[in-house]
Write a protein that holds these residues in place. Sequence first.
Motif, PDB file in Angstrom:
ATOM      1  N   LEU A  39      54.642  46.816  39.003  1.00 46.07           N
ATOM      2  CA  LEU A  39      53.475  46.030  39.363  1.00 46.07           C
ATOM      3  C   LEU A  39      52.929  45.341  38.123  1.00 46.07           C
ATOM      4  CD1 LEU A  39      51.346  45.300  41.546  1.00 46.07           C
ATOM      5  CD2 LEU A  39      50.087  47.344  40.832  1.00 46.07           C
TER       6      LEU A  39
ATOM      7  N   GLY B 137      49.409  40.114  44.810  1.00 41.60           N
ATOM      8  CA  GLY B 137      49.993  41.168  43.997  1.00 41.60           C
ATOM      9  C   GLY B 137      51.431  40.802  43.681  1.00 41.60           C
TER      10      GLY B 137
ATOM     11  N   THR C 286      44.205  51.760  37.648  1.00 36.93           N
ATOM     12  CA  THR C 286      45.483  51.096  37.470  1.00 36.93           C
ATOM     13  C   THR C 286      45.260  49.684  36.985  1.00 36.93           C
ATOM     14  OG1 THR C 286      45.506  50.379  39.771  1.00 36.93           O
ATOM     15  CG2 THR C 286      46.608  52.432  39.267  1.00 36.93           C
ATOM     16  N   ASP C 287      44.100  49.096  37.318  1.00 37.90           N
ATOM     17  CA  ASP C 287      43.808  47.752  36.867  1.00 37.90           C
ATOM     18  C   ASP C 287      43.098  47.817  35.528  1.00 37.90           C
ATOM     19  OD1 ASP C 287      43.714  47.662  39.970  1.00 37.90           O
ATOM     20  OD2 ASP C 287      44.130  45.631  39.301  1.00 37.90           O
TER      21      ASP C 287
ATOM     22  N   VAL D  18      38.293  43.685  40.227  1.00 43.04           N
ATOM     23  CA  VAL D  18      39.042  44.208  39.089  1.00 43.04           C
ATOM     24  C   VAL D  18      38.252  45.342  38.447  1.00 43.04           C
ATOM     25  CG1 VAL D  18      40.024  43.647  36.823  1.00 43.04           C
ATOM     26  CG2 VAL D  18      40.071  41.946  38.665  1.00 43.04           C
TER      27      VAL D  18
ATOM     28  N   THR E 184      50.827  54.971  45.449  1.00 41.93           N
ATOM     29  CA  THR E 184      50.375  55.068  44.061  1.00 41.93           C
ATOM     30  C   THR E 184      49.848  56.462  43.757  1.00 41.93           C
ATOM     31  OG1 THR E 184      49.796  52.714  44.102  1.00 41.93           O
ATOM     32  CG2 THR E 184      48.859  54.033  42.331  1.00 41.93           C
TER      33      THR E 184
ATOM     34  N   PRO F  28      51.084  48.307  32.489  1.00 42.23           N
ATOM     35  CA  PRO F  28      51.116  48.070  33.926  1.00 42.23           C
ATOM     36  C   PRO F  28      51.516  49.311  34.686  1.00 42.23           C
ATOM     37  CG  PRO F  28      53.040  47.108  32.880  1.00 42.23           C
ATOM     38  CD  PRO F  28      52.143  47.592  31.782  1.00 42.23           C
TER      39      PRO F  28
ATOM     40  N   ALA G 194      42.056  50.665  42.110  1.00 38.77           N
ATOM     41  CA  ALA G 194      43.034  49.589  41.995  1.00 38.77           C
ATOM     42  C   ALA G 194      42.641  48.415  42.873  1.00 38.77           C
ATOM     43  CB  ALA G 194      44.431  50.088  42.378  1.00 38.77           C
ATOM     44  N   ASN G 195      43.055  47.232  42.473  1.00 37.11           N
ATOM     45  CA  ASN G 195      42.817  46.030  43.257  1.00 37.11           C
ATOM     46  C   ASN G 195      43.571  46.084  44.586  1.00 37.11           C
ATOM     47  OD1 ASN G 195      44.239  43.120  43.775  1.00 37.11           O
ATOM     48  ND2 ASN G 195      42.072  42.923  43.335  1.00 37.11           N
TER      49      ASN G 195
ATOM     50  N   GLY H  76      43.884  43.237  33.860  1.00 36.63           N
ATOM     51  CA  GLY H  76      43.878  43.694  35.242  1.00 36.63           C
ATOM     52  C   GLY H  76      43.559  42.624  36.258  1.00 36.63           C
TER      53      GLY H  76
ATOM     54  N   THR I 207      49.897  43.528  36.382  1.00 37.55           N
ATOM     55  CA  THR I 207      48.448  43.420  36.546  1.00 37.55           C
ATOM     56  C   THR I 207      47.779  42.536  35.511  1.00 37.55           C
ATOM     57  OG1 THR I 207      48.089  45.426  35.224  1.00 37.55           O
ATOM     58  CG2 THR I 207      48.298  45.697  37.617  1.00 37.55           C
TER      59      THR I 207
ATOM     60  N   ASN J 209      46.934  44.192  44.800  1.00 39.08           N
ATOM     61  CA  ASN J 209      47.974  44.908  44.065  1.00 39.08           C
ATOM     62  C   ASN J 209      48.506  46.089  44.868  1.00 39.08           C
ATOM     63  OD1 ASN J 209      47.907  43.226  41.843  1.00 39.08           O
ATOM     64  ND2 ASN J 209      46.466  44.487  40.712  1.00 39.08           N
TER      65      ASN J 209
END
Length: 422
Positions: free
Chosen positions: A255, A248, A10-11, A177, A403, A16, A214-215, A261, A257, A218
């Motif tokens: 979201l 985040g 996702t990052d 990231v 997510t 996004p 993902a982070n 990211g 990013t 976030n």
Amino acid sequence: MSTAGRTTATDGAPQPVTLAPLSGPGQQPWNRQRLRSNNEWLLLERLRRHGPLSRAQLARDTGLSKPTVSTALATLELAGLAREAGRFAPERGRTAVLYETDPAAGHVLGLDIGRARLRVAVADLSGCVVARRDLPNRGRSANAVADAVVAAAREAIAEAGLPGTAVAHTVAGTPGVWDERRRSVRLAASLPGWGRPGLFDRIADGLGTTVTVANDANLAAVGEYTYGAGAGSRLFVYLLVGTGLGLGVVKDGELLTGAHGAAGELGLLRLPGCTSTTSTGTGTGTGTTLEETVSADAVVRTALDLGMRRPLTAEKVFTRARLGEPAAVEAVRQEVDRLGYVLAVVAALLDPDMVVLGGGIGRSADLLLRPMEQALYERSPLRPRLEPSRLGQDAVLLGAVATALEAARPEVFERRTAPVPG
């Protein structure tokens, strides 16, 4: 093609991550089967959001004819995606059968990989957590941490009474990231060796599922927006303060990013005129990073400088501050002052309507929030509302689950409604 053992991100993705429900199954050229599939997806999403509902209610709400609704519901029942949920007997008219989604049609896995703890949750398609694990991170190497995550996840899957193949999608939250080109995490100084390529492929192979990386900040924002204090906010910021510092940002349910990211990596900023006391490994140059000044380790260093003695943790400092110990009270005051600066920067850059304080430091919101608000007001005319996290230490984990569900629901639908070859 099988998706087992695949990692995505996702990052760092060009687009996004969106928190809004997916519009439907993957786009394909129009045909009669695709039309039927779209109708079935429409009804399934309606049931998920507003069920239980009768055939008549579904027809009225979607604009589909009653015969179309009946046919689609029969398909969804046969596929194990929907089921009868009882009957409704009105004062007048016939008794109506009610339908709802079947949450056991698929499952997802959420992972929260932190320096201090590893958290794992298995959830059904309704988002209900059916099994979880929470354990100290004792891995002495990056491989050992990855293997511990896999072992904990397998235990949770077994506890839920599921075969490994029942997990449709996995989302892993981690500091740093995701770099898709290198297939590794960058800027994760709190987990030594975590930037080595192949670690998340190792996790994906061990679990046999698709793994999205993902982070952590976030995902915490996603979790808090979906299940907690951020719900309904126009522009909401989750400030994660613990072993590190990150934030985040969710705007109108989306979201944010950044182009690479790395949006929200506020802790990487180096402060002028300060000398670093630790080796962060987060980049080149000298000077103390913002993360080093406000993280849990910073609270401990300040308390030690003020005369408190080891062994000491940030949690102990806050506990002793509640008891009125002068050195602890002063350490907390200095943390509040530094966090007030962070808030002023965030407010000036993003103009959020709400900032939620989370992470390990966020557990002491009772001592921090009102003084932080005052420290912010001394620096800035902007006035975002400050709130404690409602999800606490589960924010990252539940964000990972939320997510994963966005990806898993259409995947499960496609798999269960796919026509049988021949």
